[in-house]
Design a protein around this motif. Structure first.
Motif, PDB file in Angstrom:
ATOM      1  N   CYS A   1      -8.369   8.150  -4.640  1.00 45.25           N
ATOM      2  CA  CYS A   1      -7.664   7.034  -4.004  1.00 45.25           C
ATOM      3  C   CYS A   1      -6.165   7.281  -3.896  1.00 45.25           C
ATOM      4  O   CYS A   1      -5.436   6.442  -3.369  1.00 45.25           O
ATOM      5  CB  CYS A   1      -7.924   5.742  -4.781  1.00 45.25           C
TER       6      CYS A   1
ATOM      7  N   PHE B   1      -6.600  -1.679  -9.589  1.00 49.26           N
ATOM      8  CA  PHE B   1      -7.229  -1.608  -8.281  1.00 49.26           C
ATOM      9  C   PHE B   1      -6.572  -0.588  -7.357  1.00 49.26           C
ATOM     10  O   PHE B   1      -5.354  -0.589  -7.185  1.00 49.26           O
ATOM     11  CB  PHE B   1      -7.198  -2.984  -7.618  1.00 49.26           C
ATOM     12  N   PRO B   2      -7.383   0.258  -6.699  1.00 46.66           N
ATOM     13  CA  PRO B   2      -6.812   1.290  -5.826  1.00 46.66           C
ATOM     14  C   PRO B   2      -6.050   0.742  -4.634  1.00 46.66           C
ATOM     15  O   PRO B   2      -5.090   1.364  -4.169  1.00 46.66           O
ATOM     16  CB  PRO B   2      -8.038   2.095  -5.378  1.00 46.66           C
ATOM     17  N   GLU B   3      -6.434  -0.439  -4.141  1.00 44.77           N
ATOM     18  CA  GLU B   3      -5.749  -0.963  -2.952  1.00 44.77           C
ATOM     19  C   GLU B   3      -4.305  -1.360  -3.230  1.00 44.77           C
ATOM     20  O   GLU B   3      -3.498  -1.478  -2.302  1.00 44.77           O
ATOM     21  CB  GLU B   3      -6.510  -2.154  -2.363  1.00 44.77           C
ATOM     22  N   ILE B   4      -3.967  -1.566  -4.501  1.00 42.06           N
ATOM     23  CA  ILE B   4      -2.581  -1.906  -4.836  1.00 42.06           C
ATOM     24  C   ILE B   4      -1.644  -0.771  -4.449  1.00 42.06           C
ATOM     25  O   ILE B   4      -0.502  -1.004  -4.043  1.00 42.06           O
ATOM     26  CB  ILE B   4      -2.445  -2.249  -6.334  1.00 42.06           C
ATOM     27  N   ARG B   5      -2.111   0.456  -4.547  1.00 40.69           N
ATOM     28  CA  ARG B   5      -1.252   1.586  -4.143  1.00 40.69           C
ATOM     29  C   ARG B   5      -0.916   1.492  -2.665  1.00 40.69           C
ATOM     30  O   ARG B   5       0.219   1.685  -2.256  1.00 40.69           O
ATOM     31  CB  ARG B   5      -1.927   2.928  -4.431  1.00 40.69           C
ATOM     32  N   ARG B   6      -1.919   1.206  -1.840  1.00 38.31           N
ATOM     33  CA  ARG B   6      -1.703   1.141  -0.400  1.00 38.31           C
ATOM     34  C   ARG B   6      -0.754   0.000  -0.031  1.00 38.31           C
ATOM     35  O   ARG B   6       0.219   0.195   0.683  1.00 38.31           O
ATOM     36  CB  ARG B   6      -3.043   0.970   0.316  1.00 38.31           C
ATOM     37  N   THR B   7      -1.017  -1.193  -0.529  1.00 37.68           N
ATOM     38  CA  THR B   7      -0.154  -2.324  -0.199  1.00 37.68           C
ATOM     39  C   THR B   7       1.189  -2.214  -0.871  1.00 37.68           C
ATOM     40  O   THR B   7       2.207  -2.634  -0.333  1.00 37.68           O
ATOM     41  CB  THR B   7      -0.831  -3.660  -0.596  1.00 37.68           C
TER      42      THR B   7
ATOM     43  N   GLN C   1      -0.787  -9.689  -5.144  1.00 38.13           N
ATOM     44  CA  GLN C   1       0.372  -9.643  -4.267  1.00 38.13           C
ATOM     45  C   GLN C   1       1.576 -10.322  -4.918  1.00 38.13           C
ATOM     46  O   GLN C   1       2.717  -9.901  -4.715  1.00 38.13           O
ATOM     47  CB  GLN C   1       0.045 -10.310  -2.926  1.00 38.13           C
TER      48      GLN C   1
ATOM     49  N   ASN D   1      -1.830  -6.508 -10.374  1.00 37.42           N
ATOM     50  CA  ASN D   1      -3.126  -6.608  -9.704  1.00 37.42           C
ATOM     51  C   ASN D   1      -3.155  -7.591  -8.540  1.00 37.42           C
ATOM     52  O   ASN D   1      -4.195  -7.762  -7.913  1.00 37.42           O
ATOM     53  CB  ASN D   1      -4.204  -7.017 -10.714  1.00 37.42           C
TER      54      ASN D   1
END
Length: 227
Positions: free
Chosen positions: A29, A216-222, A198, A196
């Motif tokens: 990720c 969570f991996p999506e935290i890196r993207r956002t 926004q 974890n």
């Protein structure tokens, strides 16, 4: 150095924590670094587990320190995963690691692995225990170290410096601009945990932190757009 997104126990929000499966997922990720936790088994193996007992994360019961590596290996750590040793993680992923010393007695064993495998550039060592940070700093000159705290007083920056830490990892829910600015003035980097949501990311940006630890991996993207 740039902003770092650190995968907490791999990416424990979506995979069994502190397992090879979780660490490999974190690397795939694109996490900038992977955090894991270390205890010593009864026979001195450097095992990767957060709690002092195996009850929460495996199908076994009892203290880690009272089990041999073979006994720990027999446990299911989630979805058929086994309890790994630190050296296995080093071989399974190539990402930078943040190794948290949960049991102070693990510091010397970790120092030996870092020296033997020349890991000073790859492994950062963290702990809630000031004495563990101080010991690893003395045993492995040049290693990057992090003092972690959930609750702290006005002496947290002085504690970090006295232990030889390069960074602080602090509970994002209690972190203030005053603490961040004090740490920065003393040459310390500041990482927030656990990031974890926004709302937490907005706080990371407001405090201009150097990094965030997340489940969570999506935290890196956002996070790349907000921090």
């Amino acid at each position: 150095m740039t902003f770092l997104t650190i995968g907490h126990r791999g990416v424990m929000g979506v995979e069994p924590e502190n397992t090879l499966r979780s660490f490999i997922r974190a690397e795939r990720c694109g996490m900038d670094a992977i955090e894991l936790d270390l205890h010593l088994s009864k026979d001195g193996a450097l095992v990767v587990m957060h709690d002092a007992d195996v009850d929460r994360t495996t199908d076994g019961t009892g203290p880690v320190a009272e089990k041999t590596l073979a006994e720990l290996r027999a446990l299911d750590a989630g979805e058929g995963e086994r309890v790994p040793v630190f050296e296995e993680v080093l071989d399974a992923v190539g990402a930078p690691l943040q190794a948290e010393i949960k049991d102070v007695s693990a510091a010397r064993a970790l120092a030996e692995v870092i020296r033997r495998r020349d890991l000073v550039r790859r492994v950062t060592v963290s702990s809630f225990h000031d004495e563990a940070v101080a010991e690893i700093s003395a045993l492995v000159p040049g290693v990057r170290t992090v003092l972690i705290a959930s609750r702290w007083g006005g002496d947290i920056v002085d504690r970090a410096k006295a232990a030889g830490a390069n960074s602080l990892a602090l509970n994002i829910r209690r972190l203030t601009l005053e603490t961040t600015e004090h740490a920065r003035a003393e040459g310390l980097r500041v990482i927030g945990w656990l990031v974890n949501t926004q709302e937490h990311l907005r706080l990371v940006r407001a405090l201009e932190l150097d990094g965030a630890t997340t489940d969570f991996p999506e935290i890196r993207r956002t996070g790349r757009f907000t921090a």
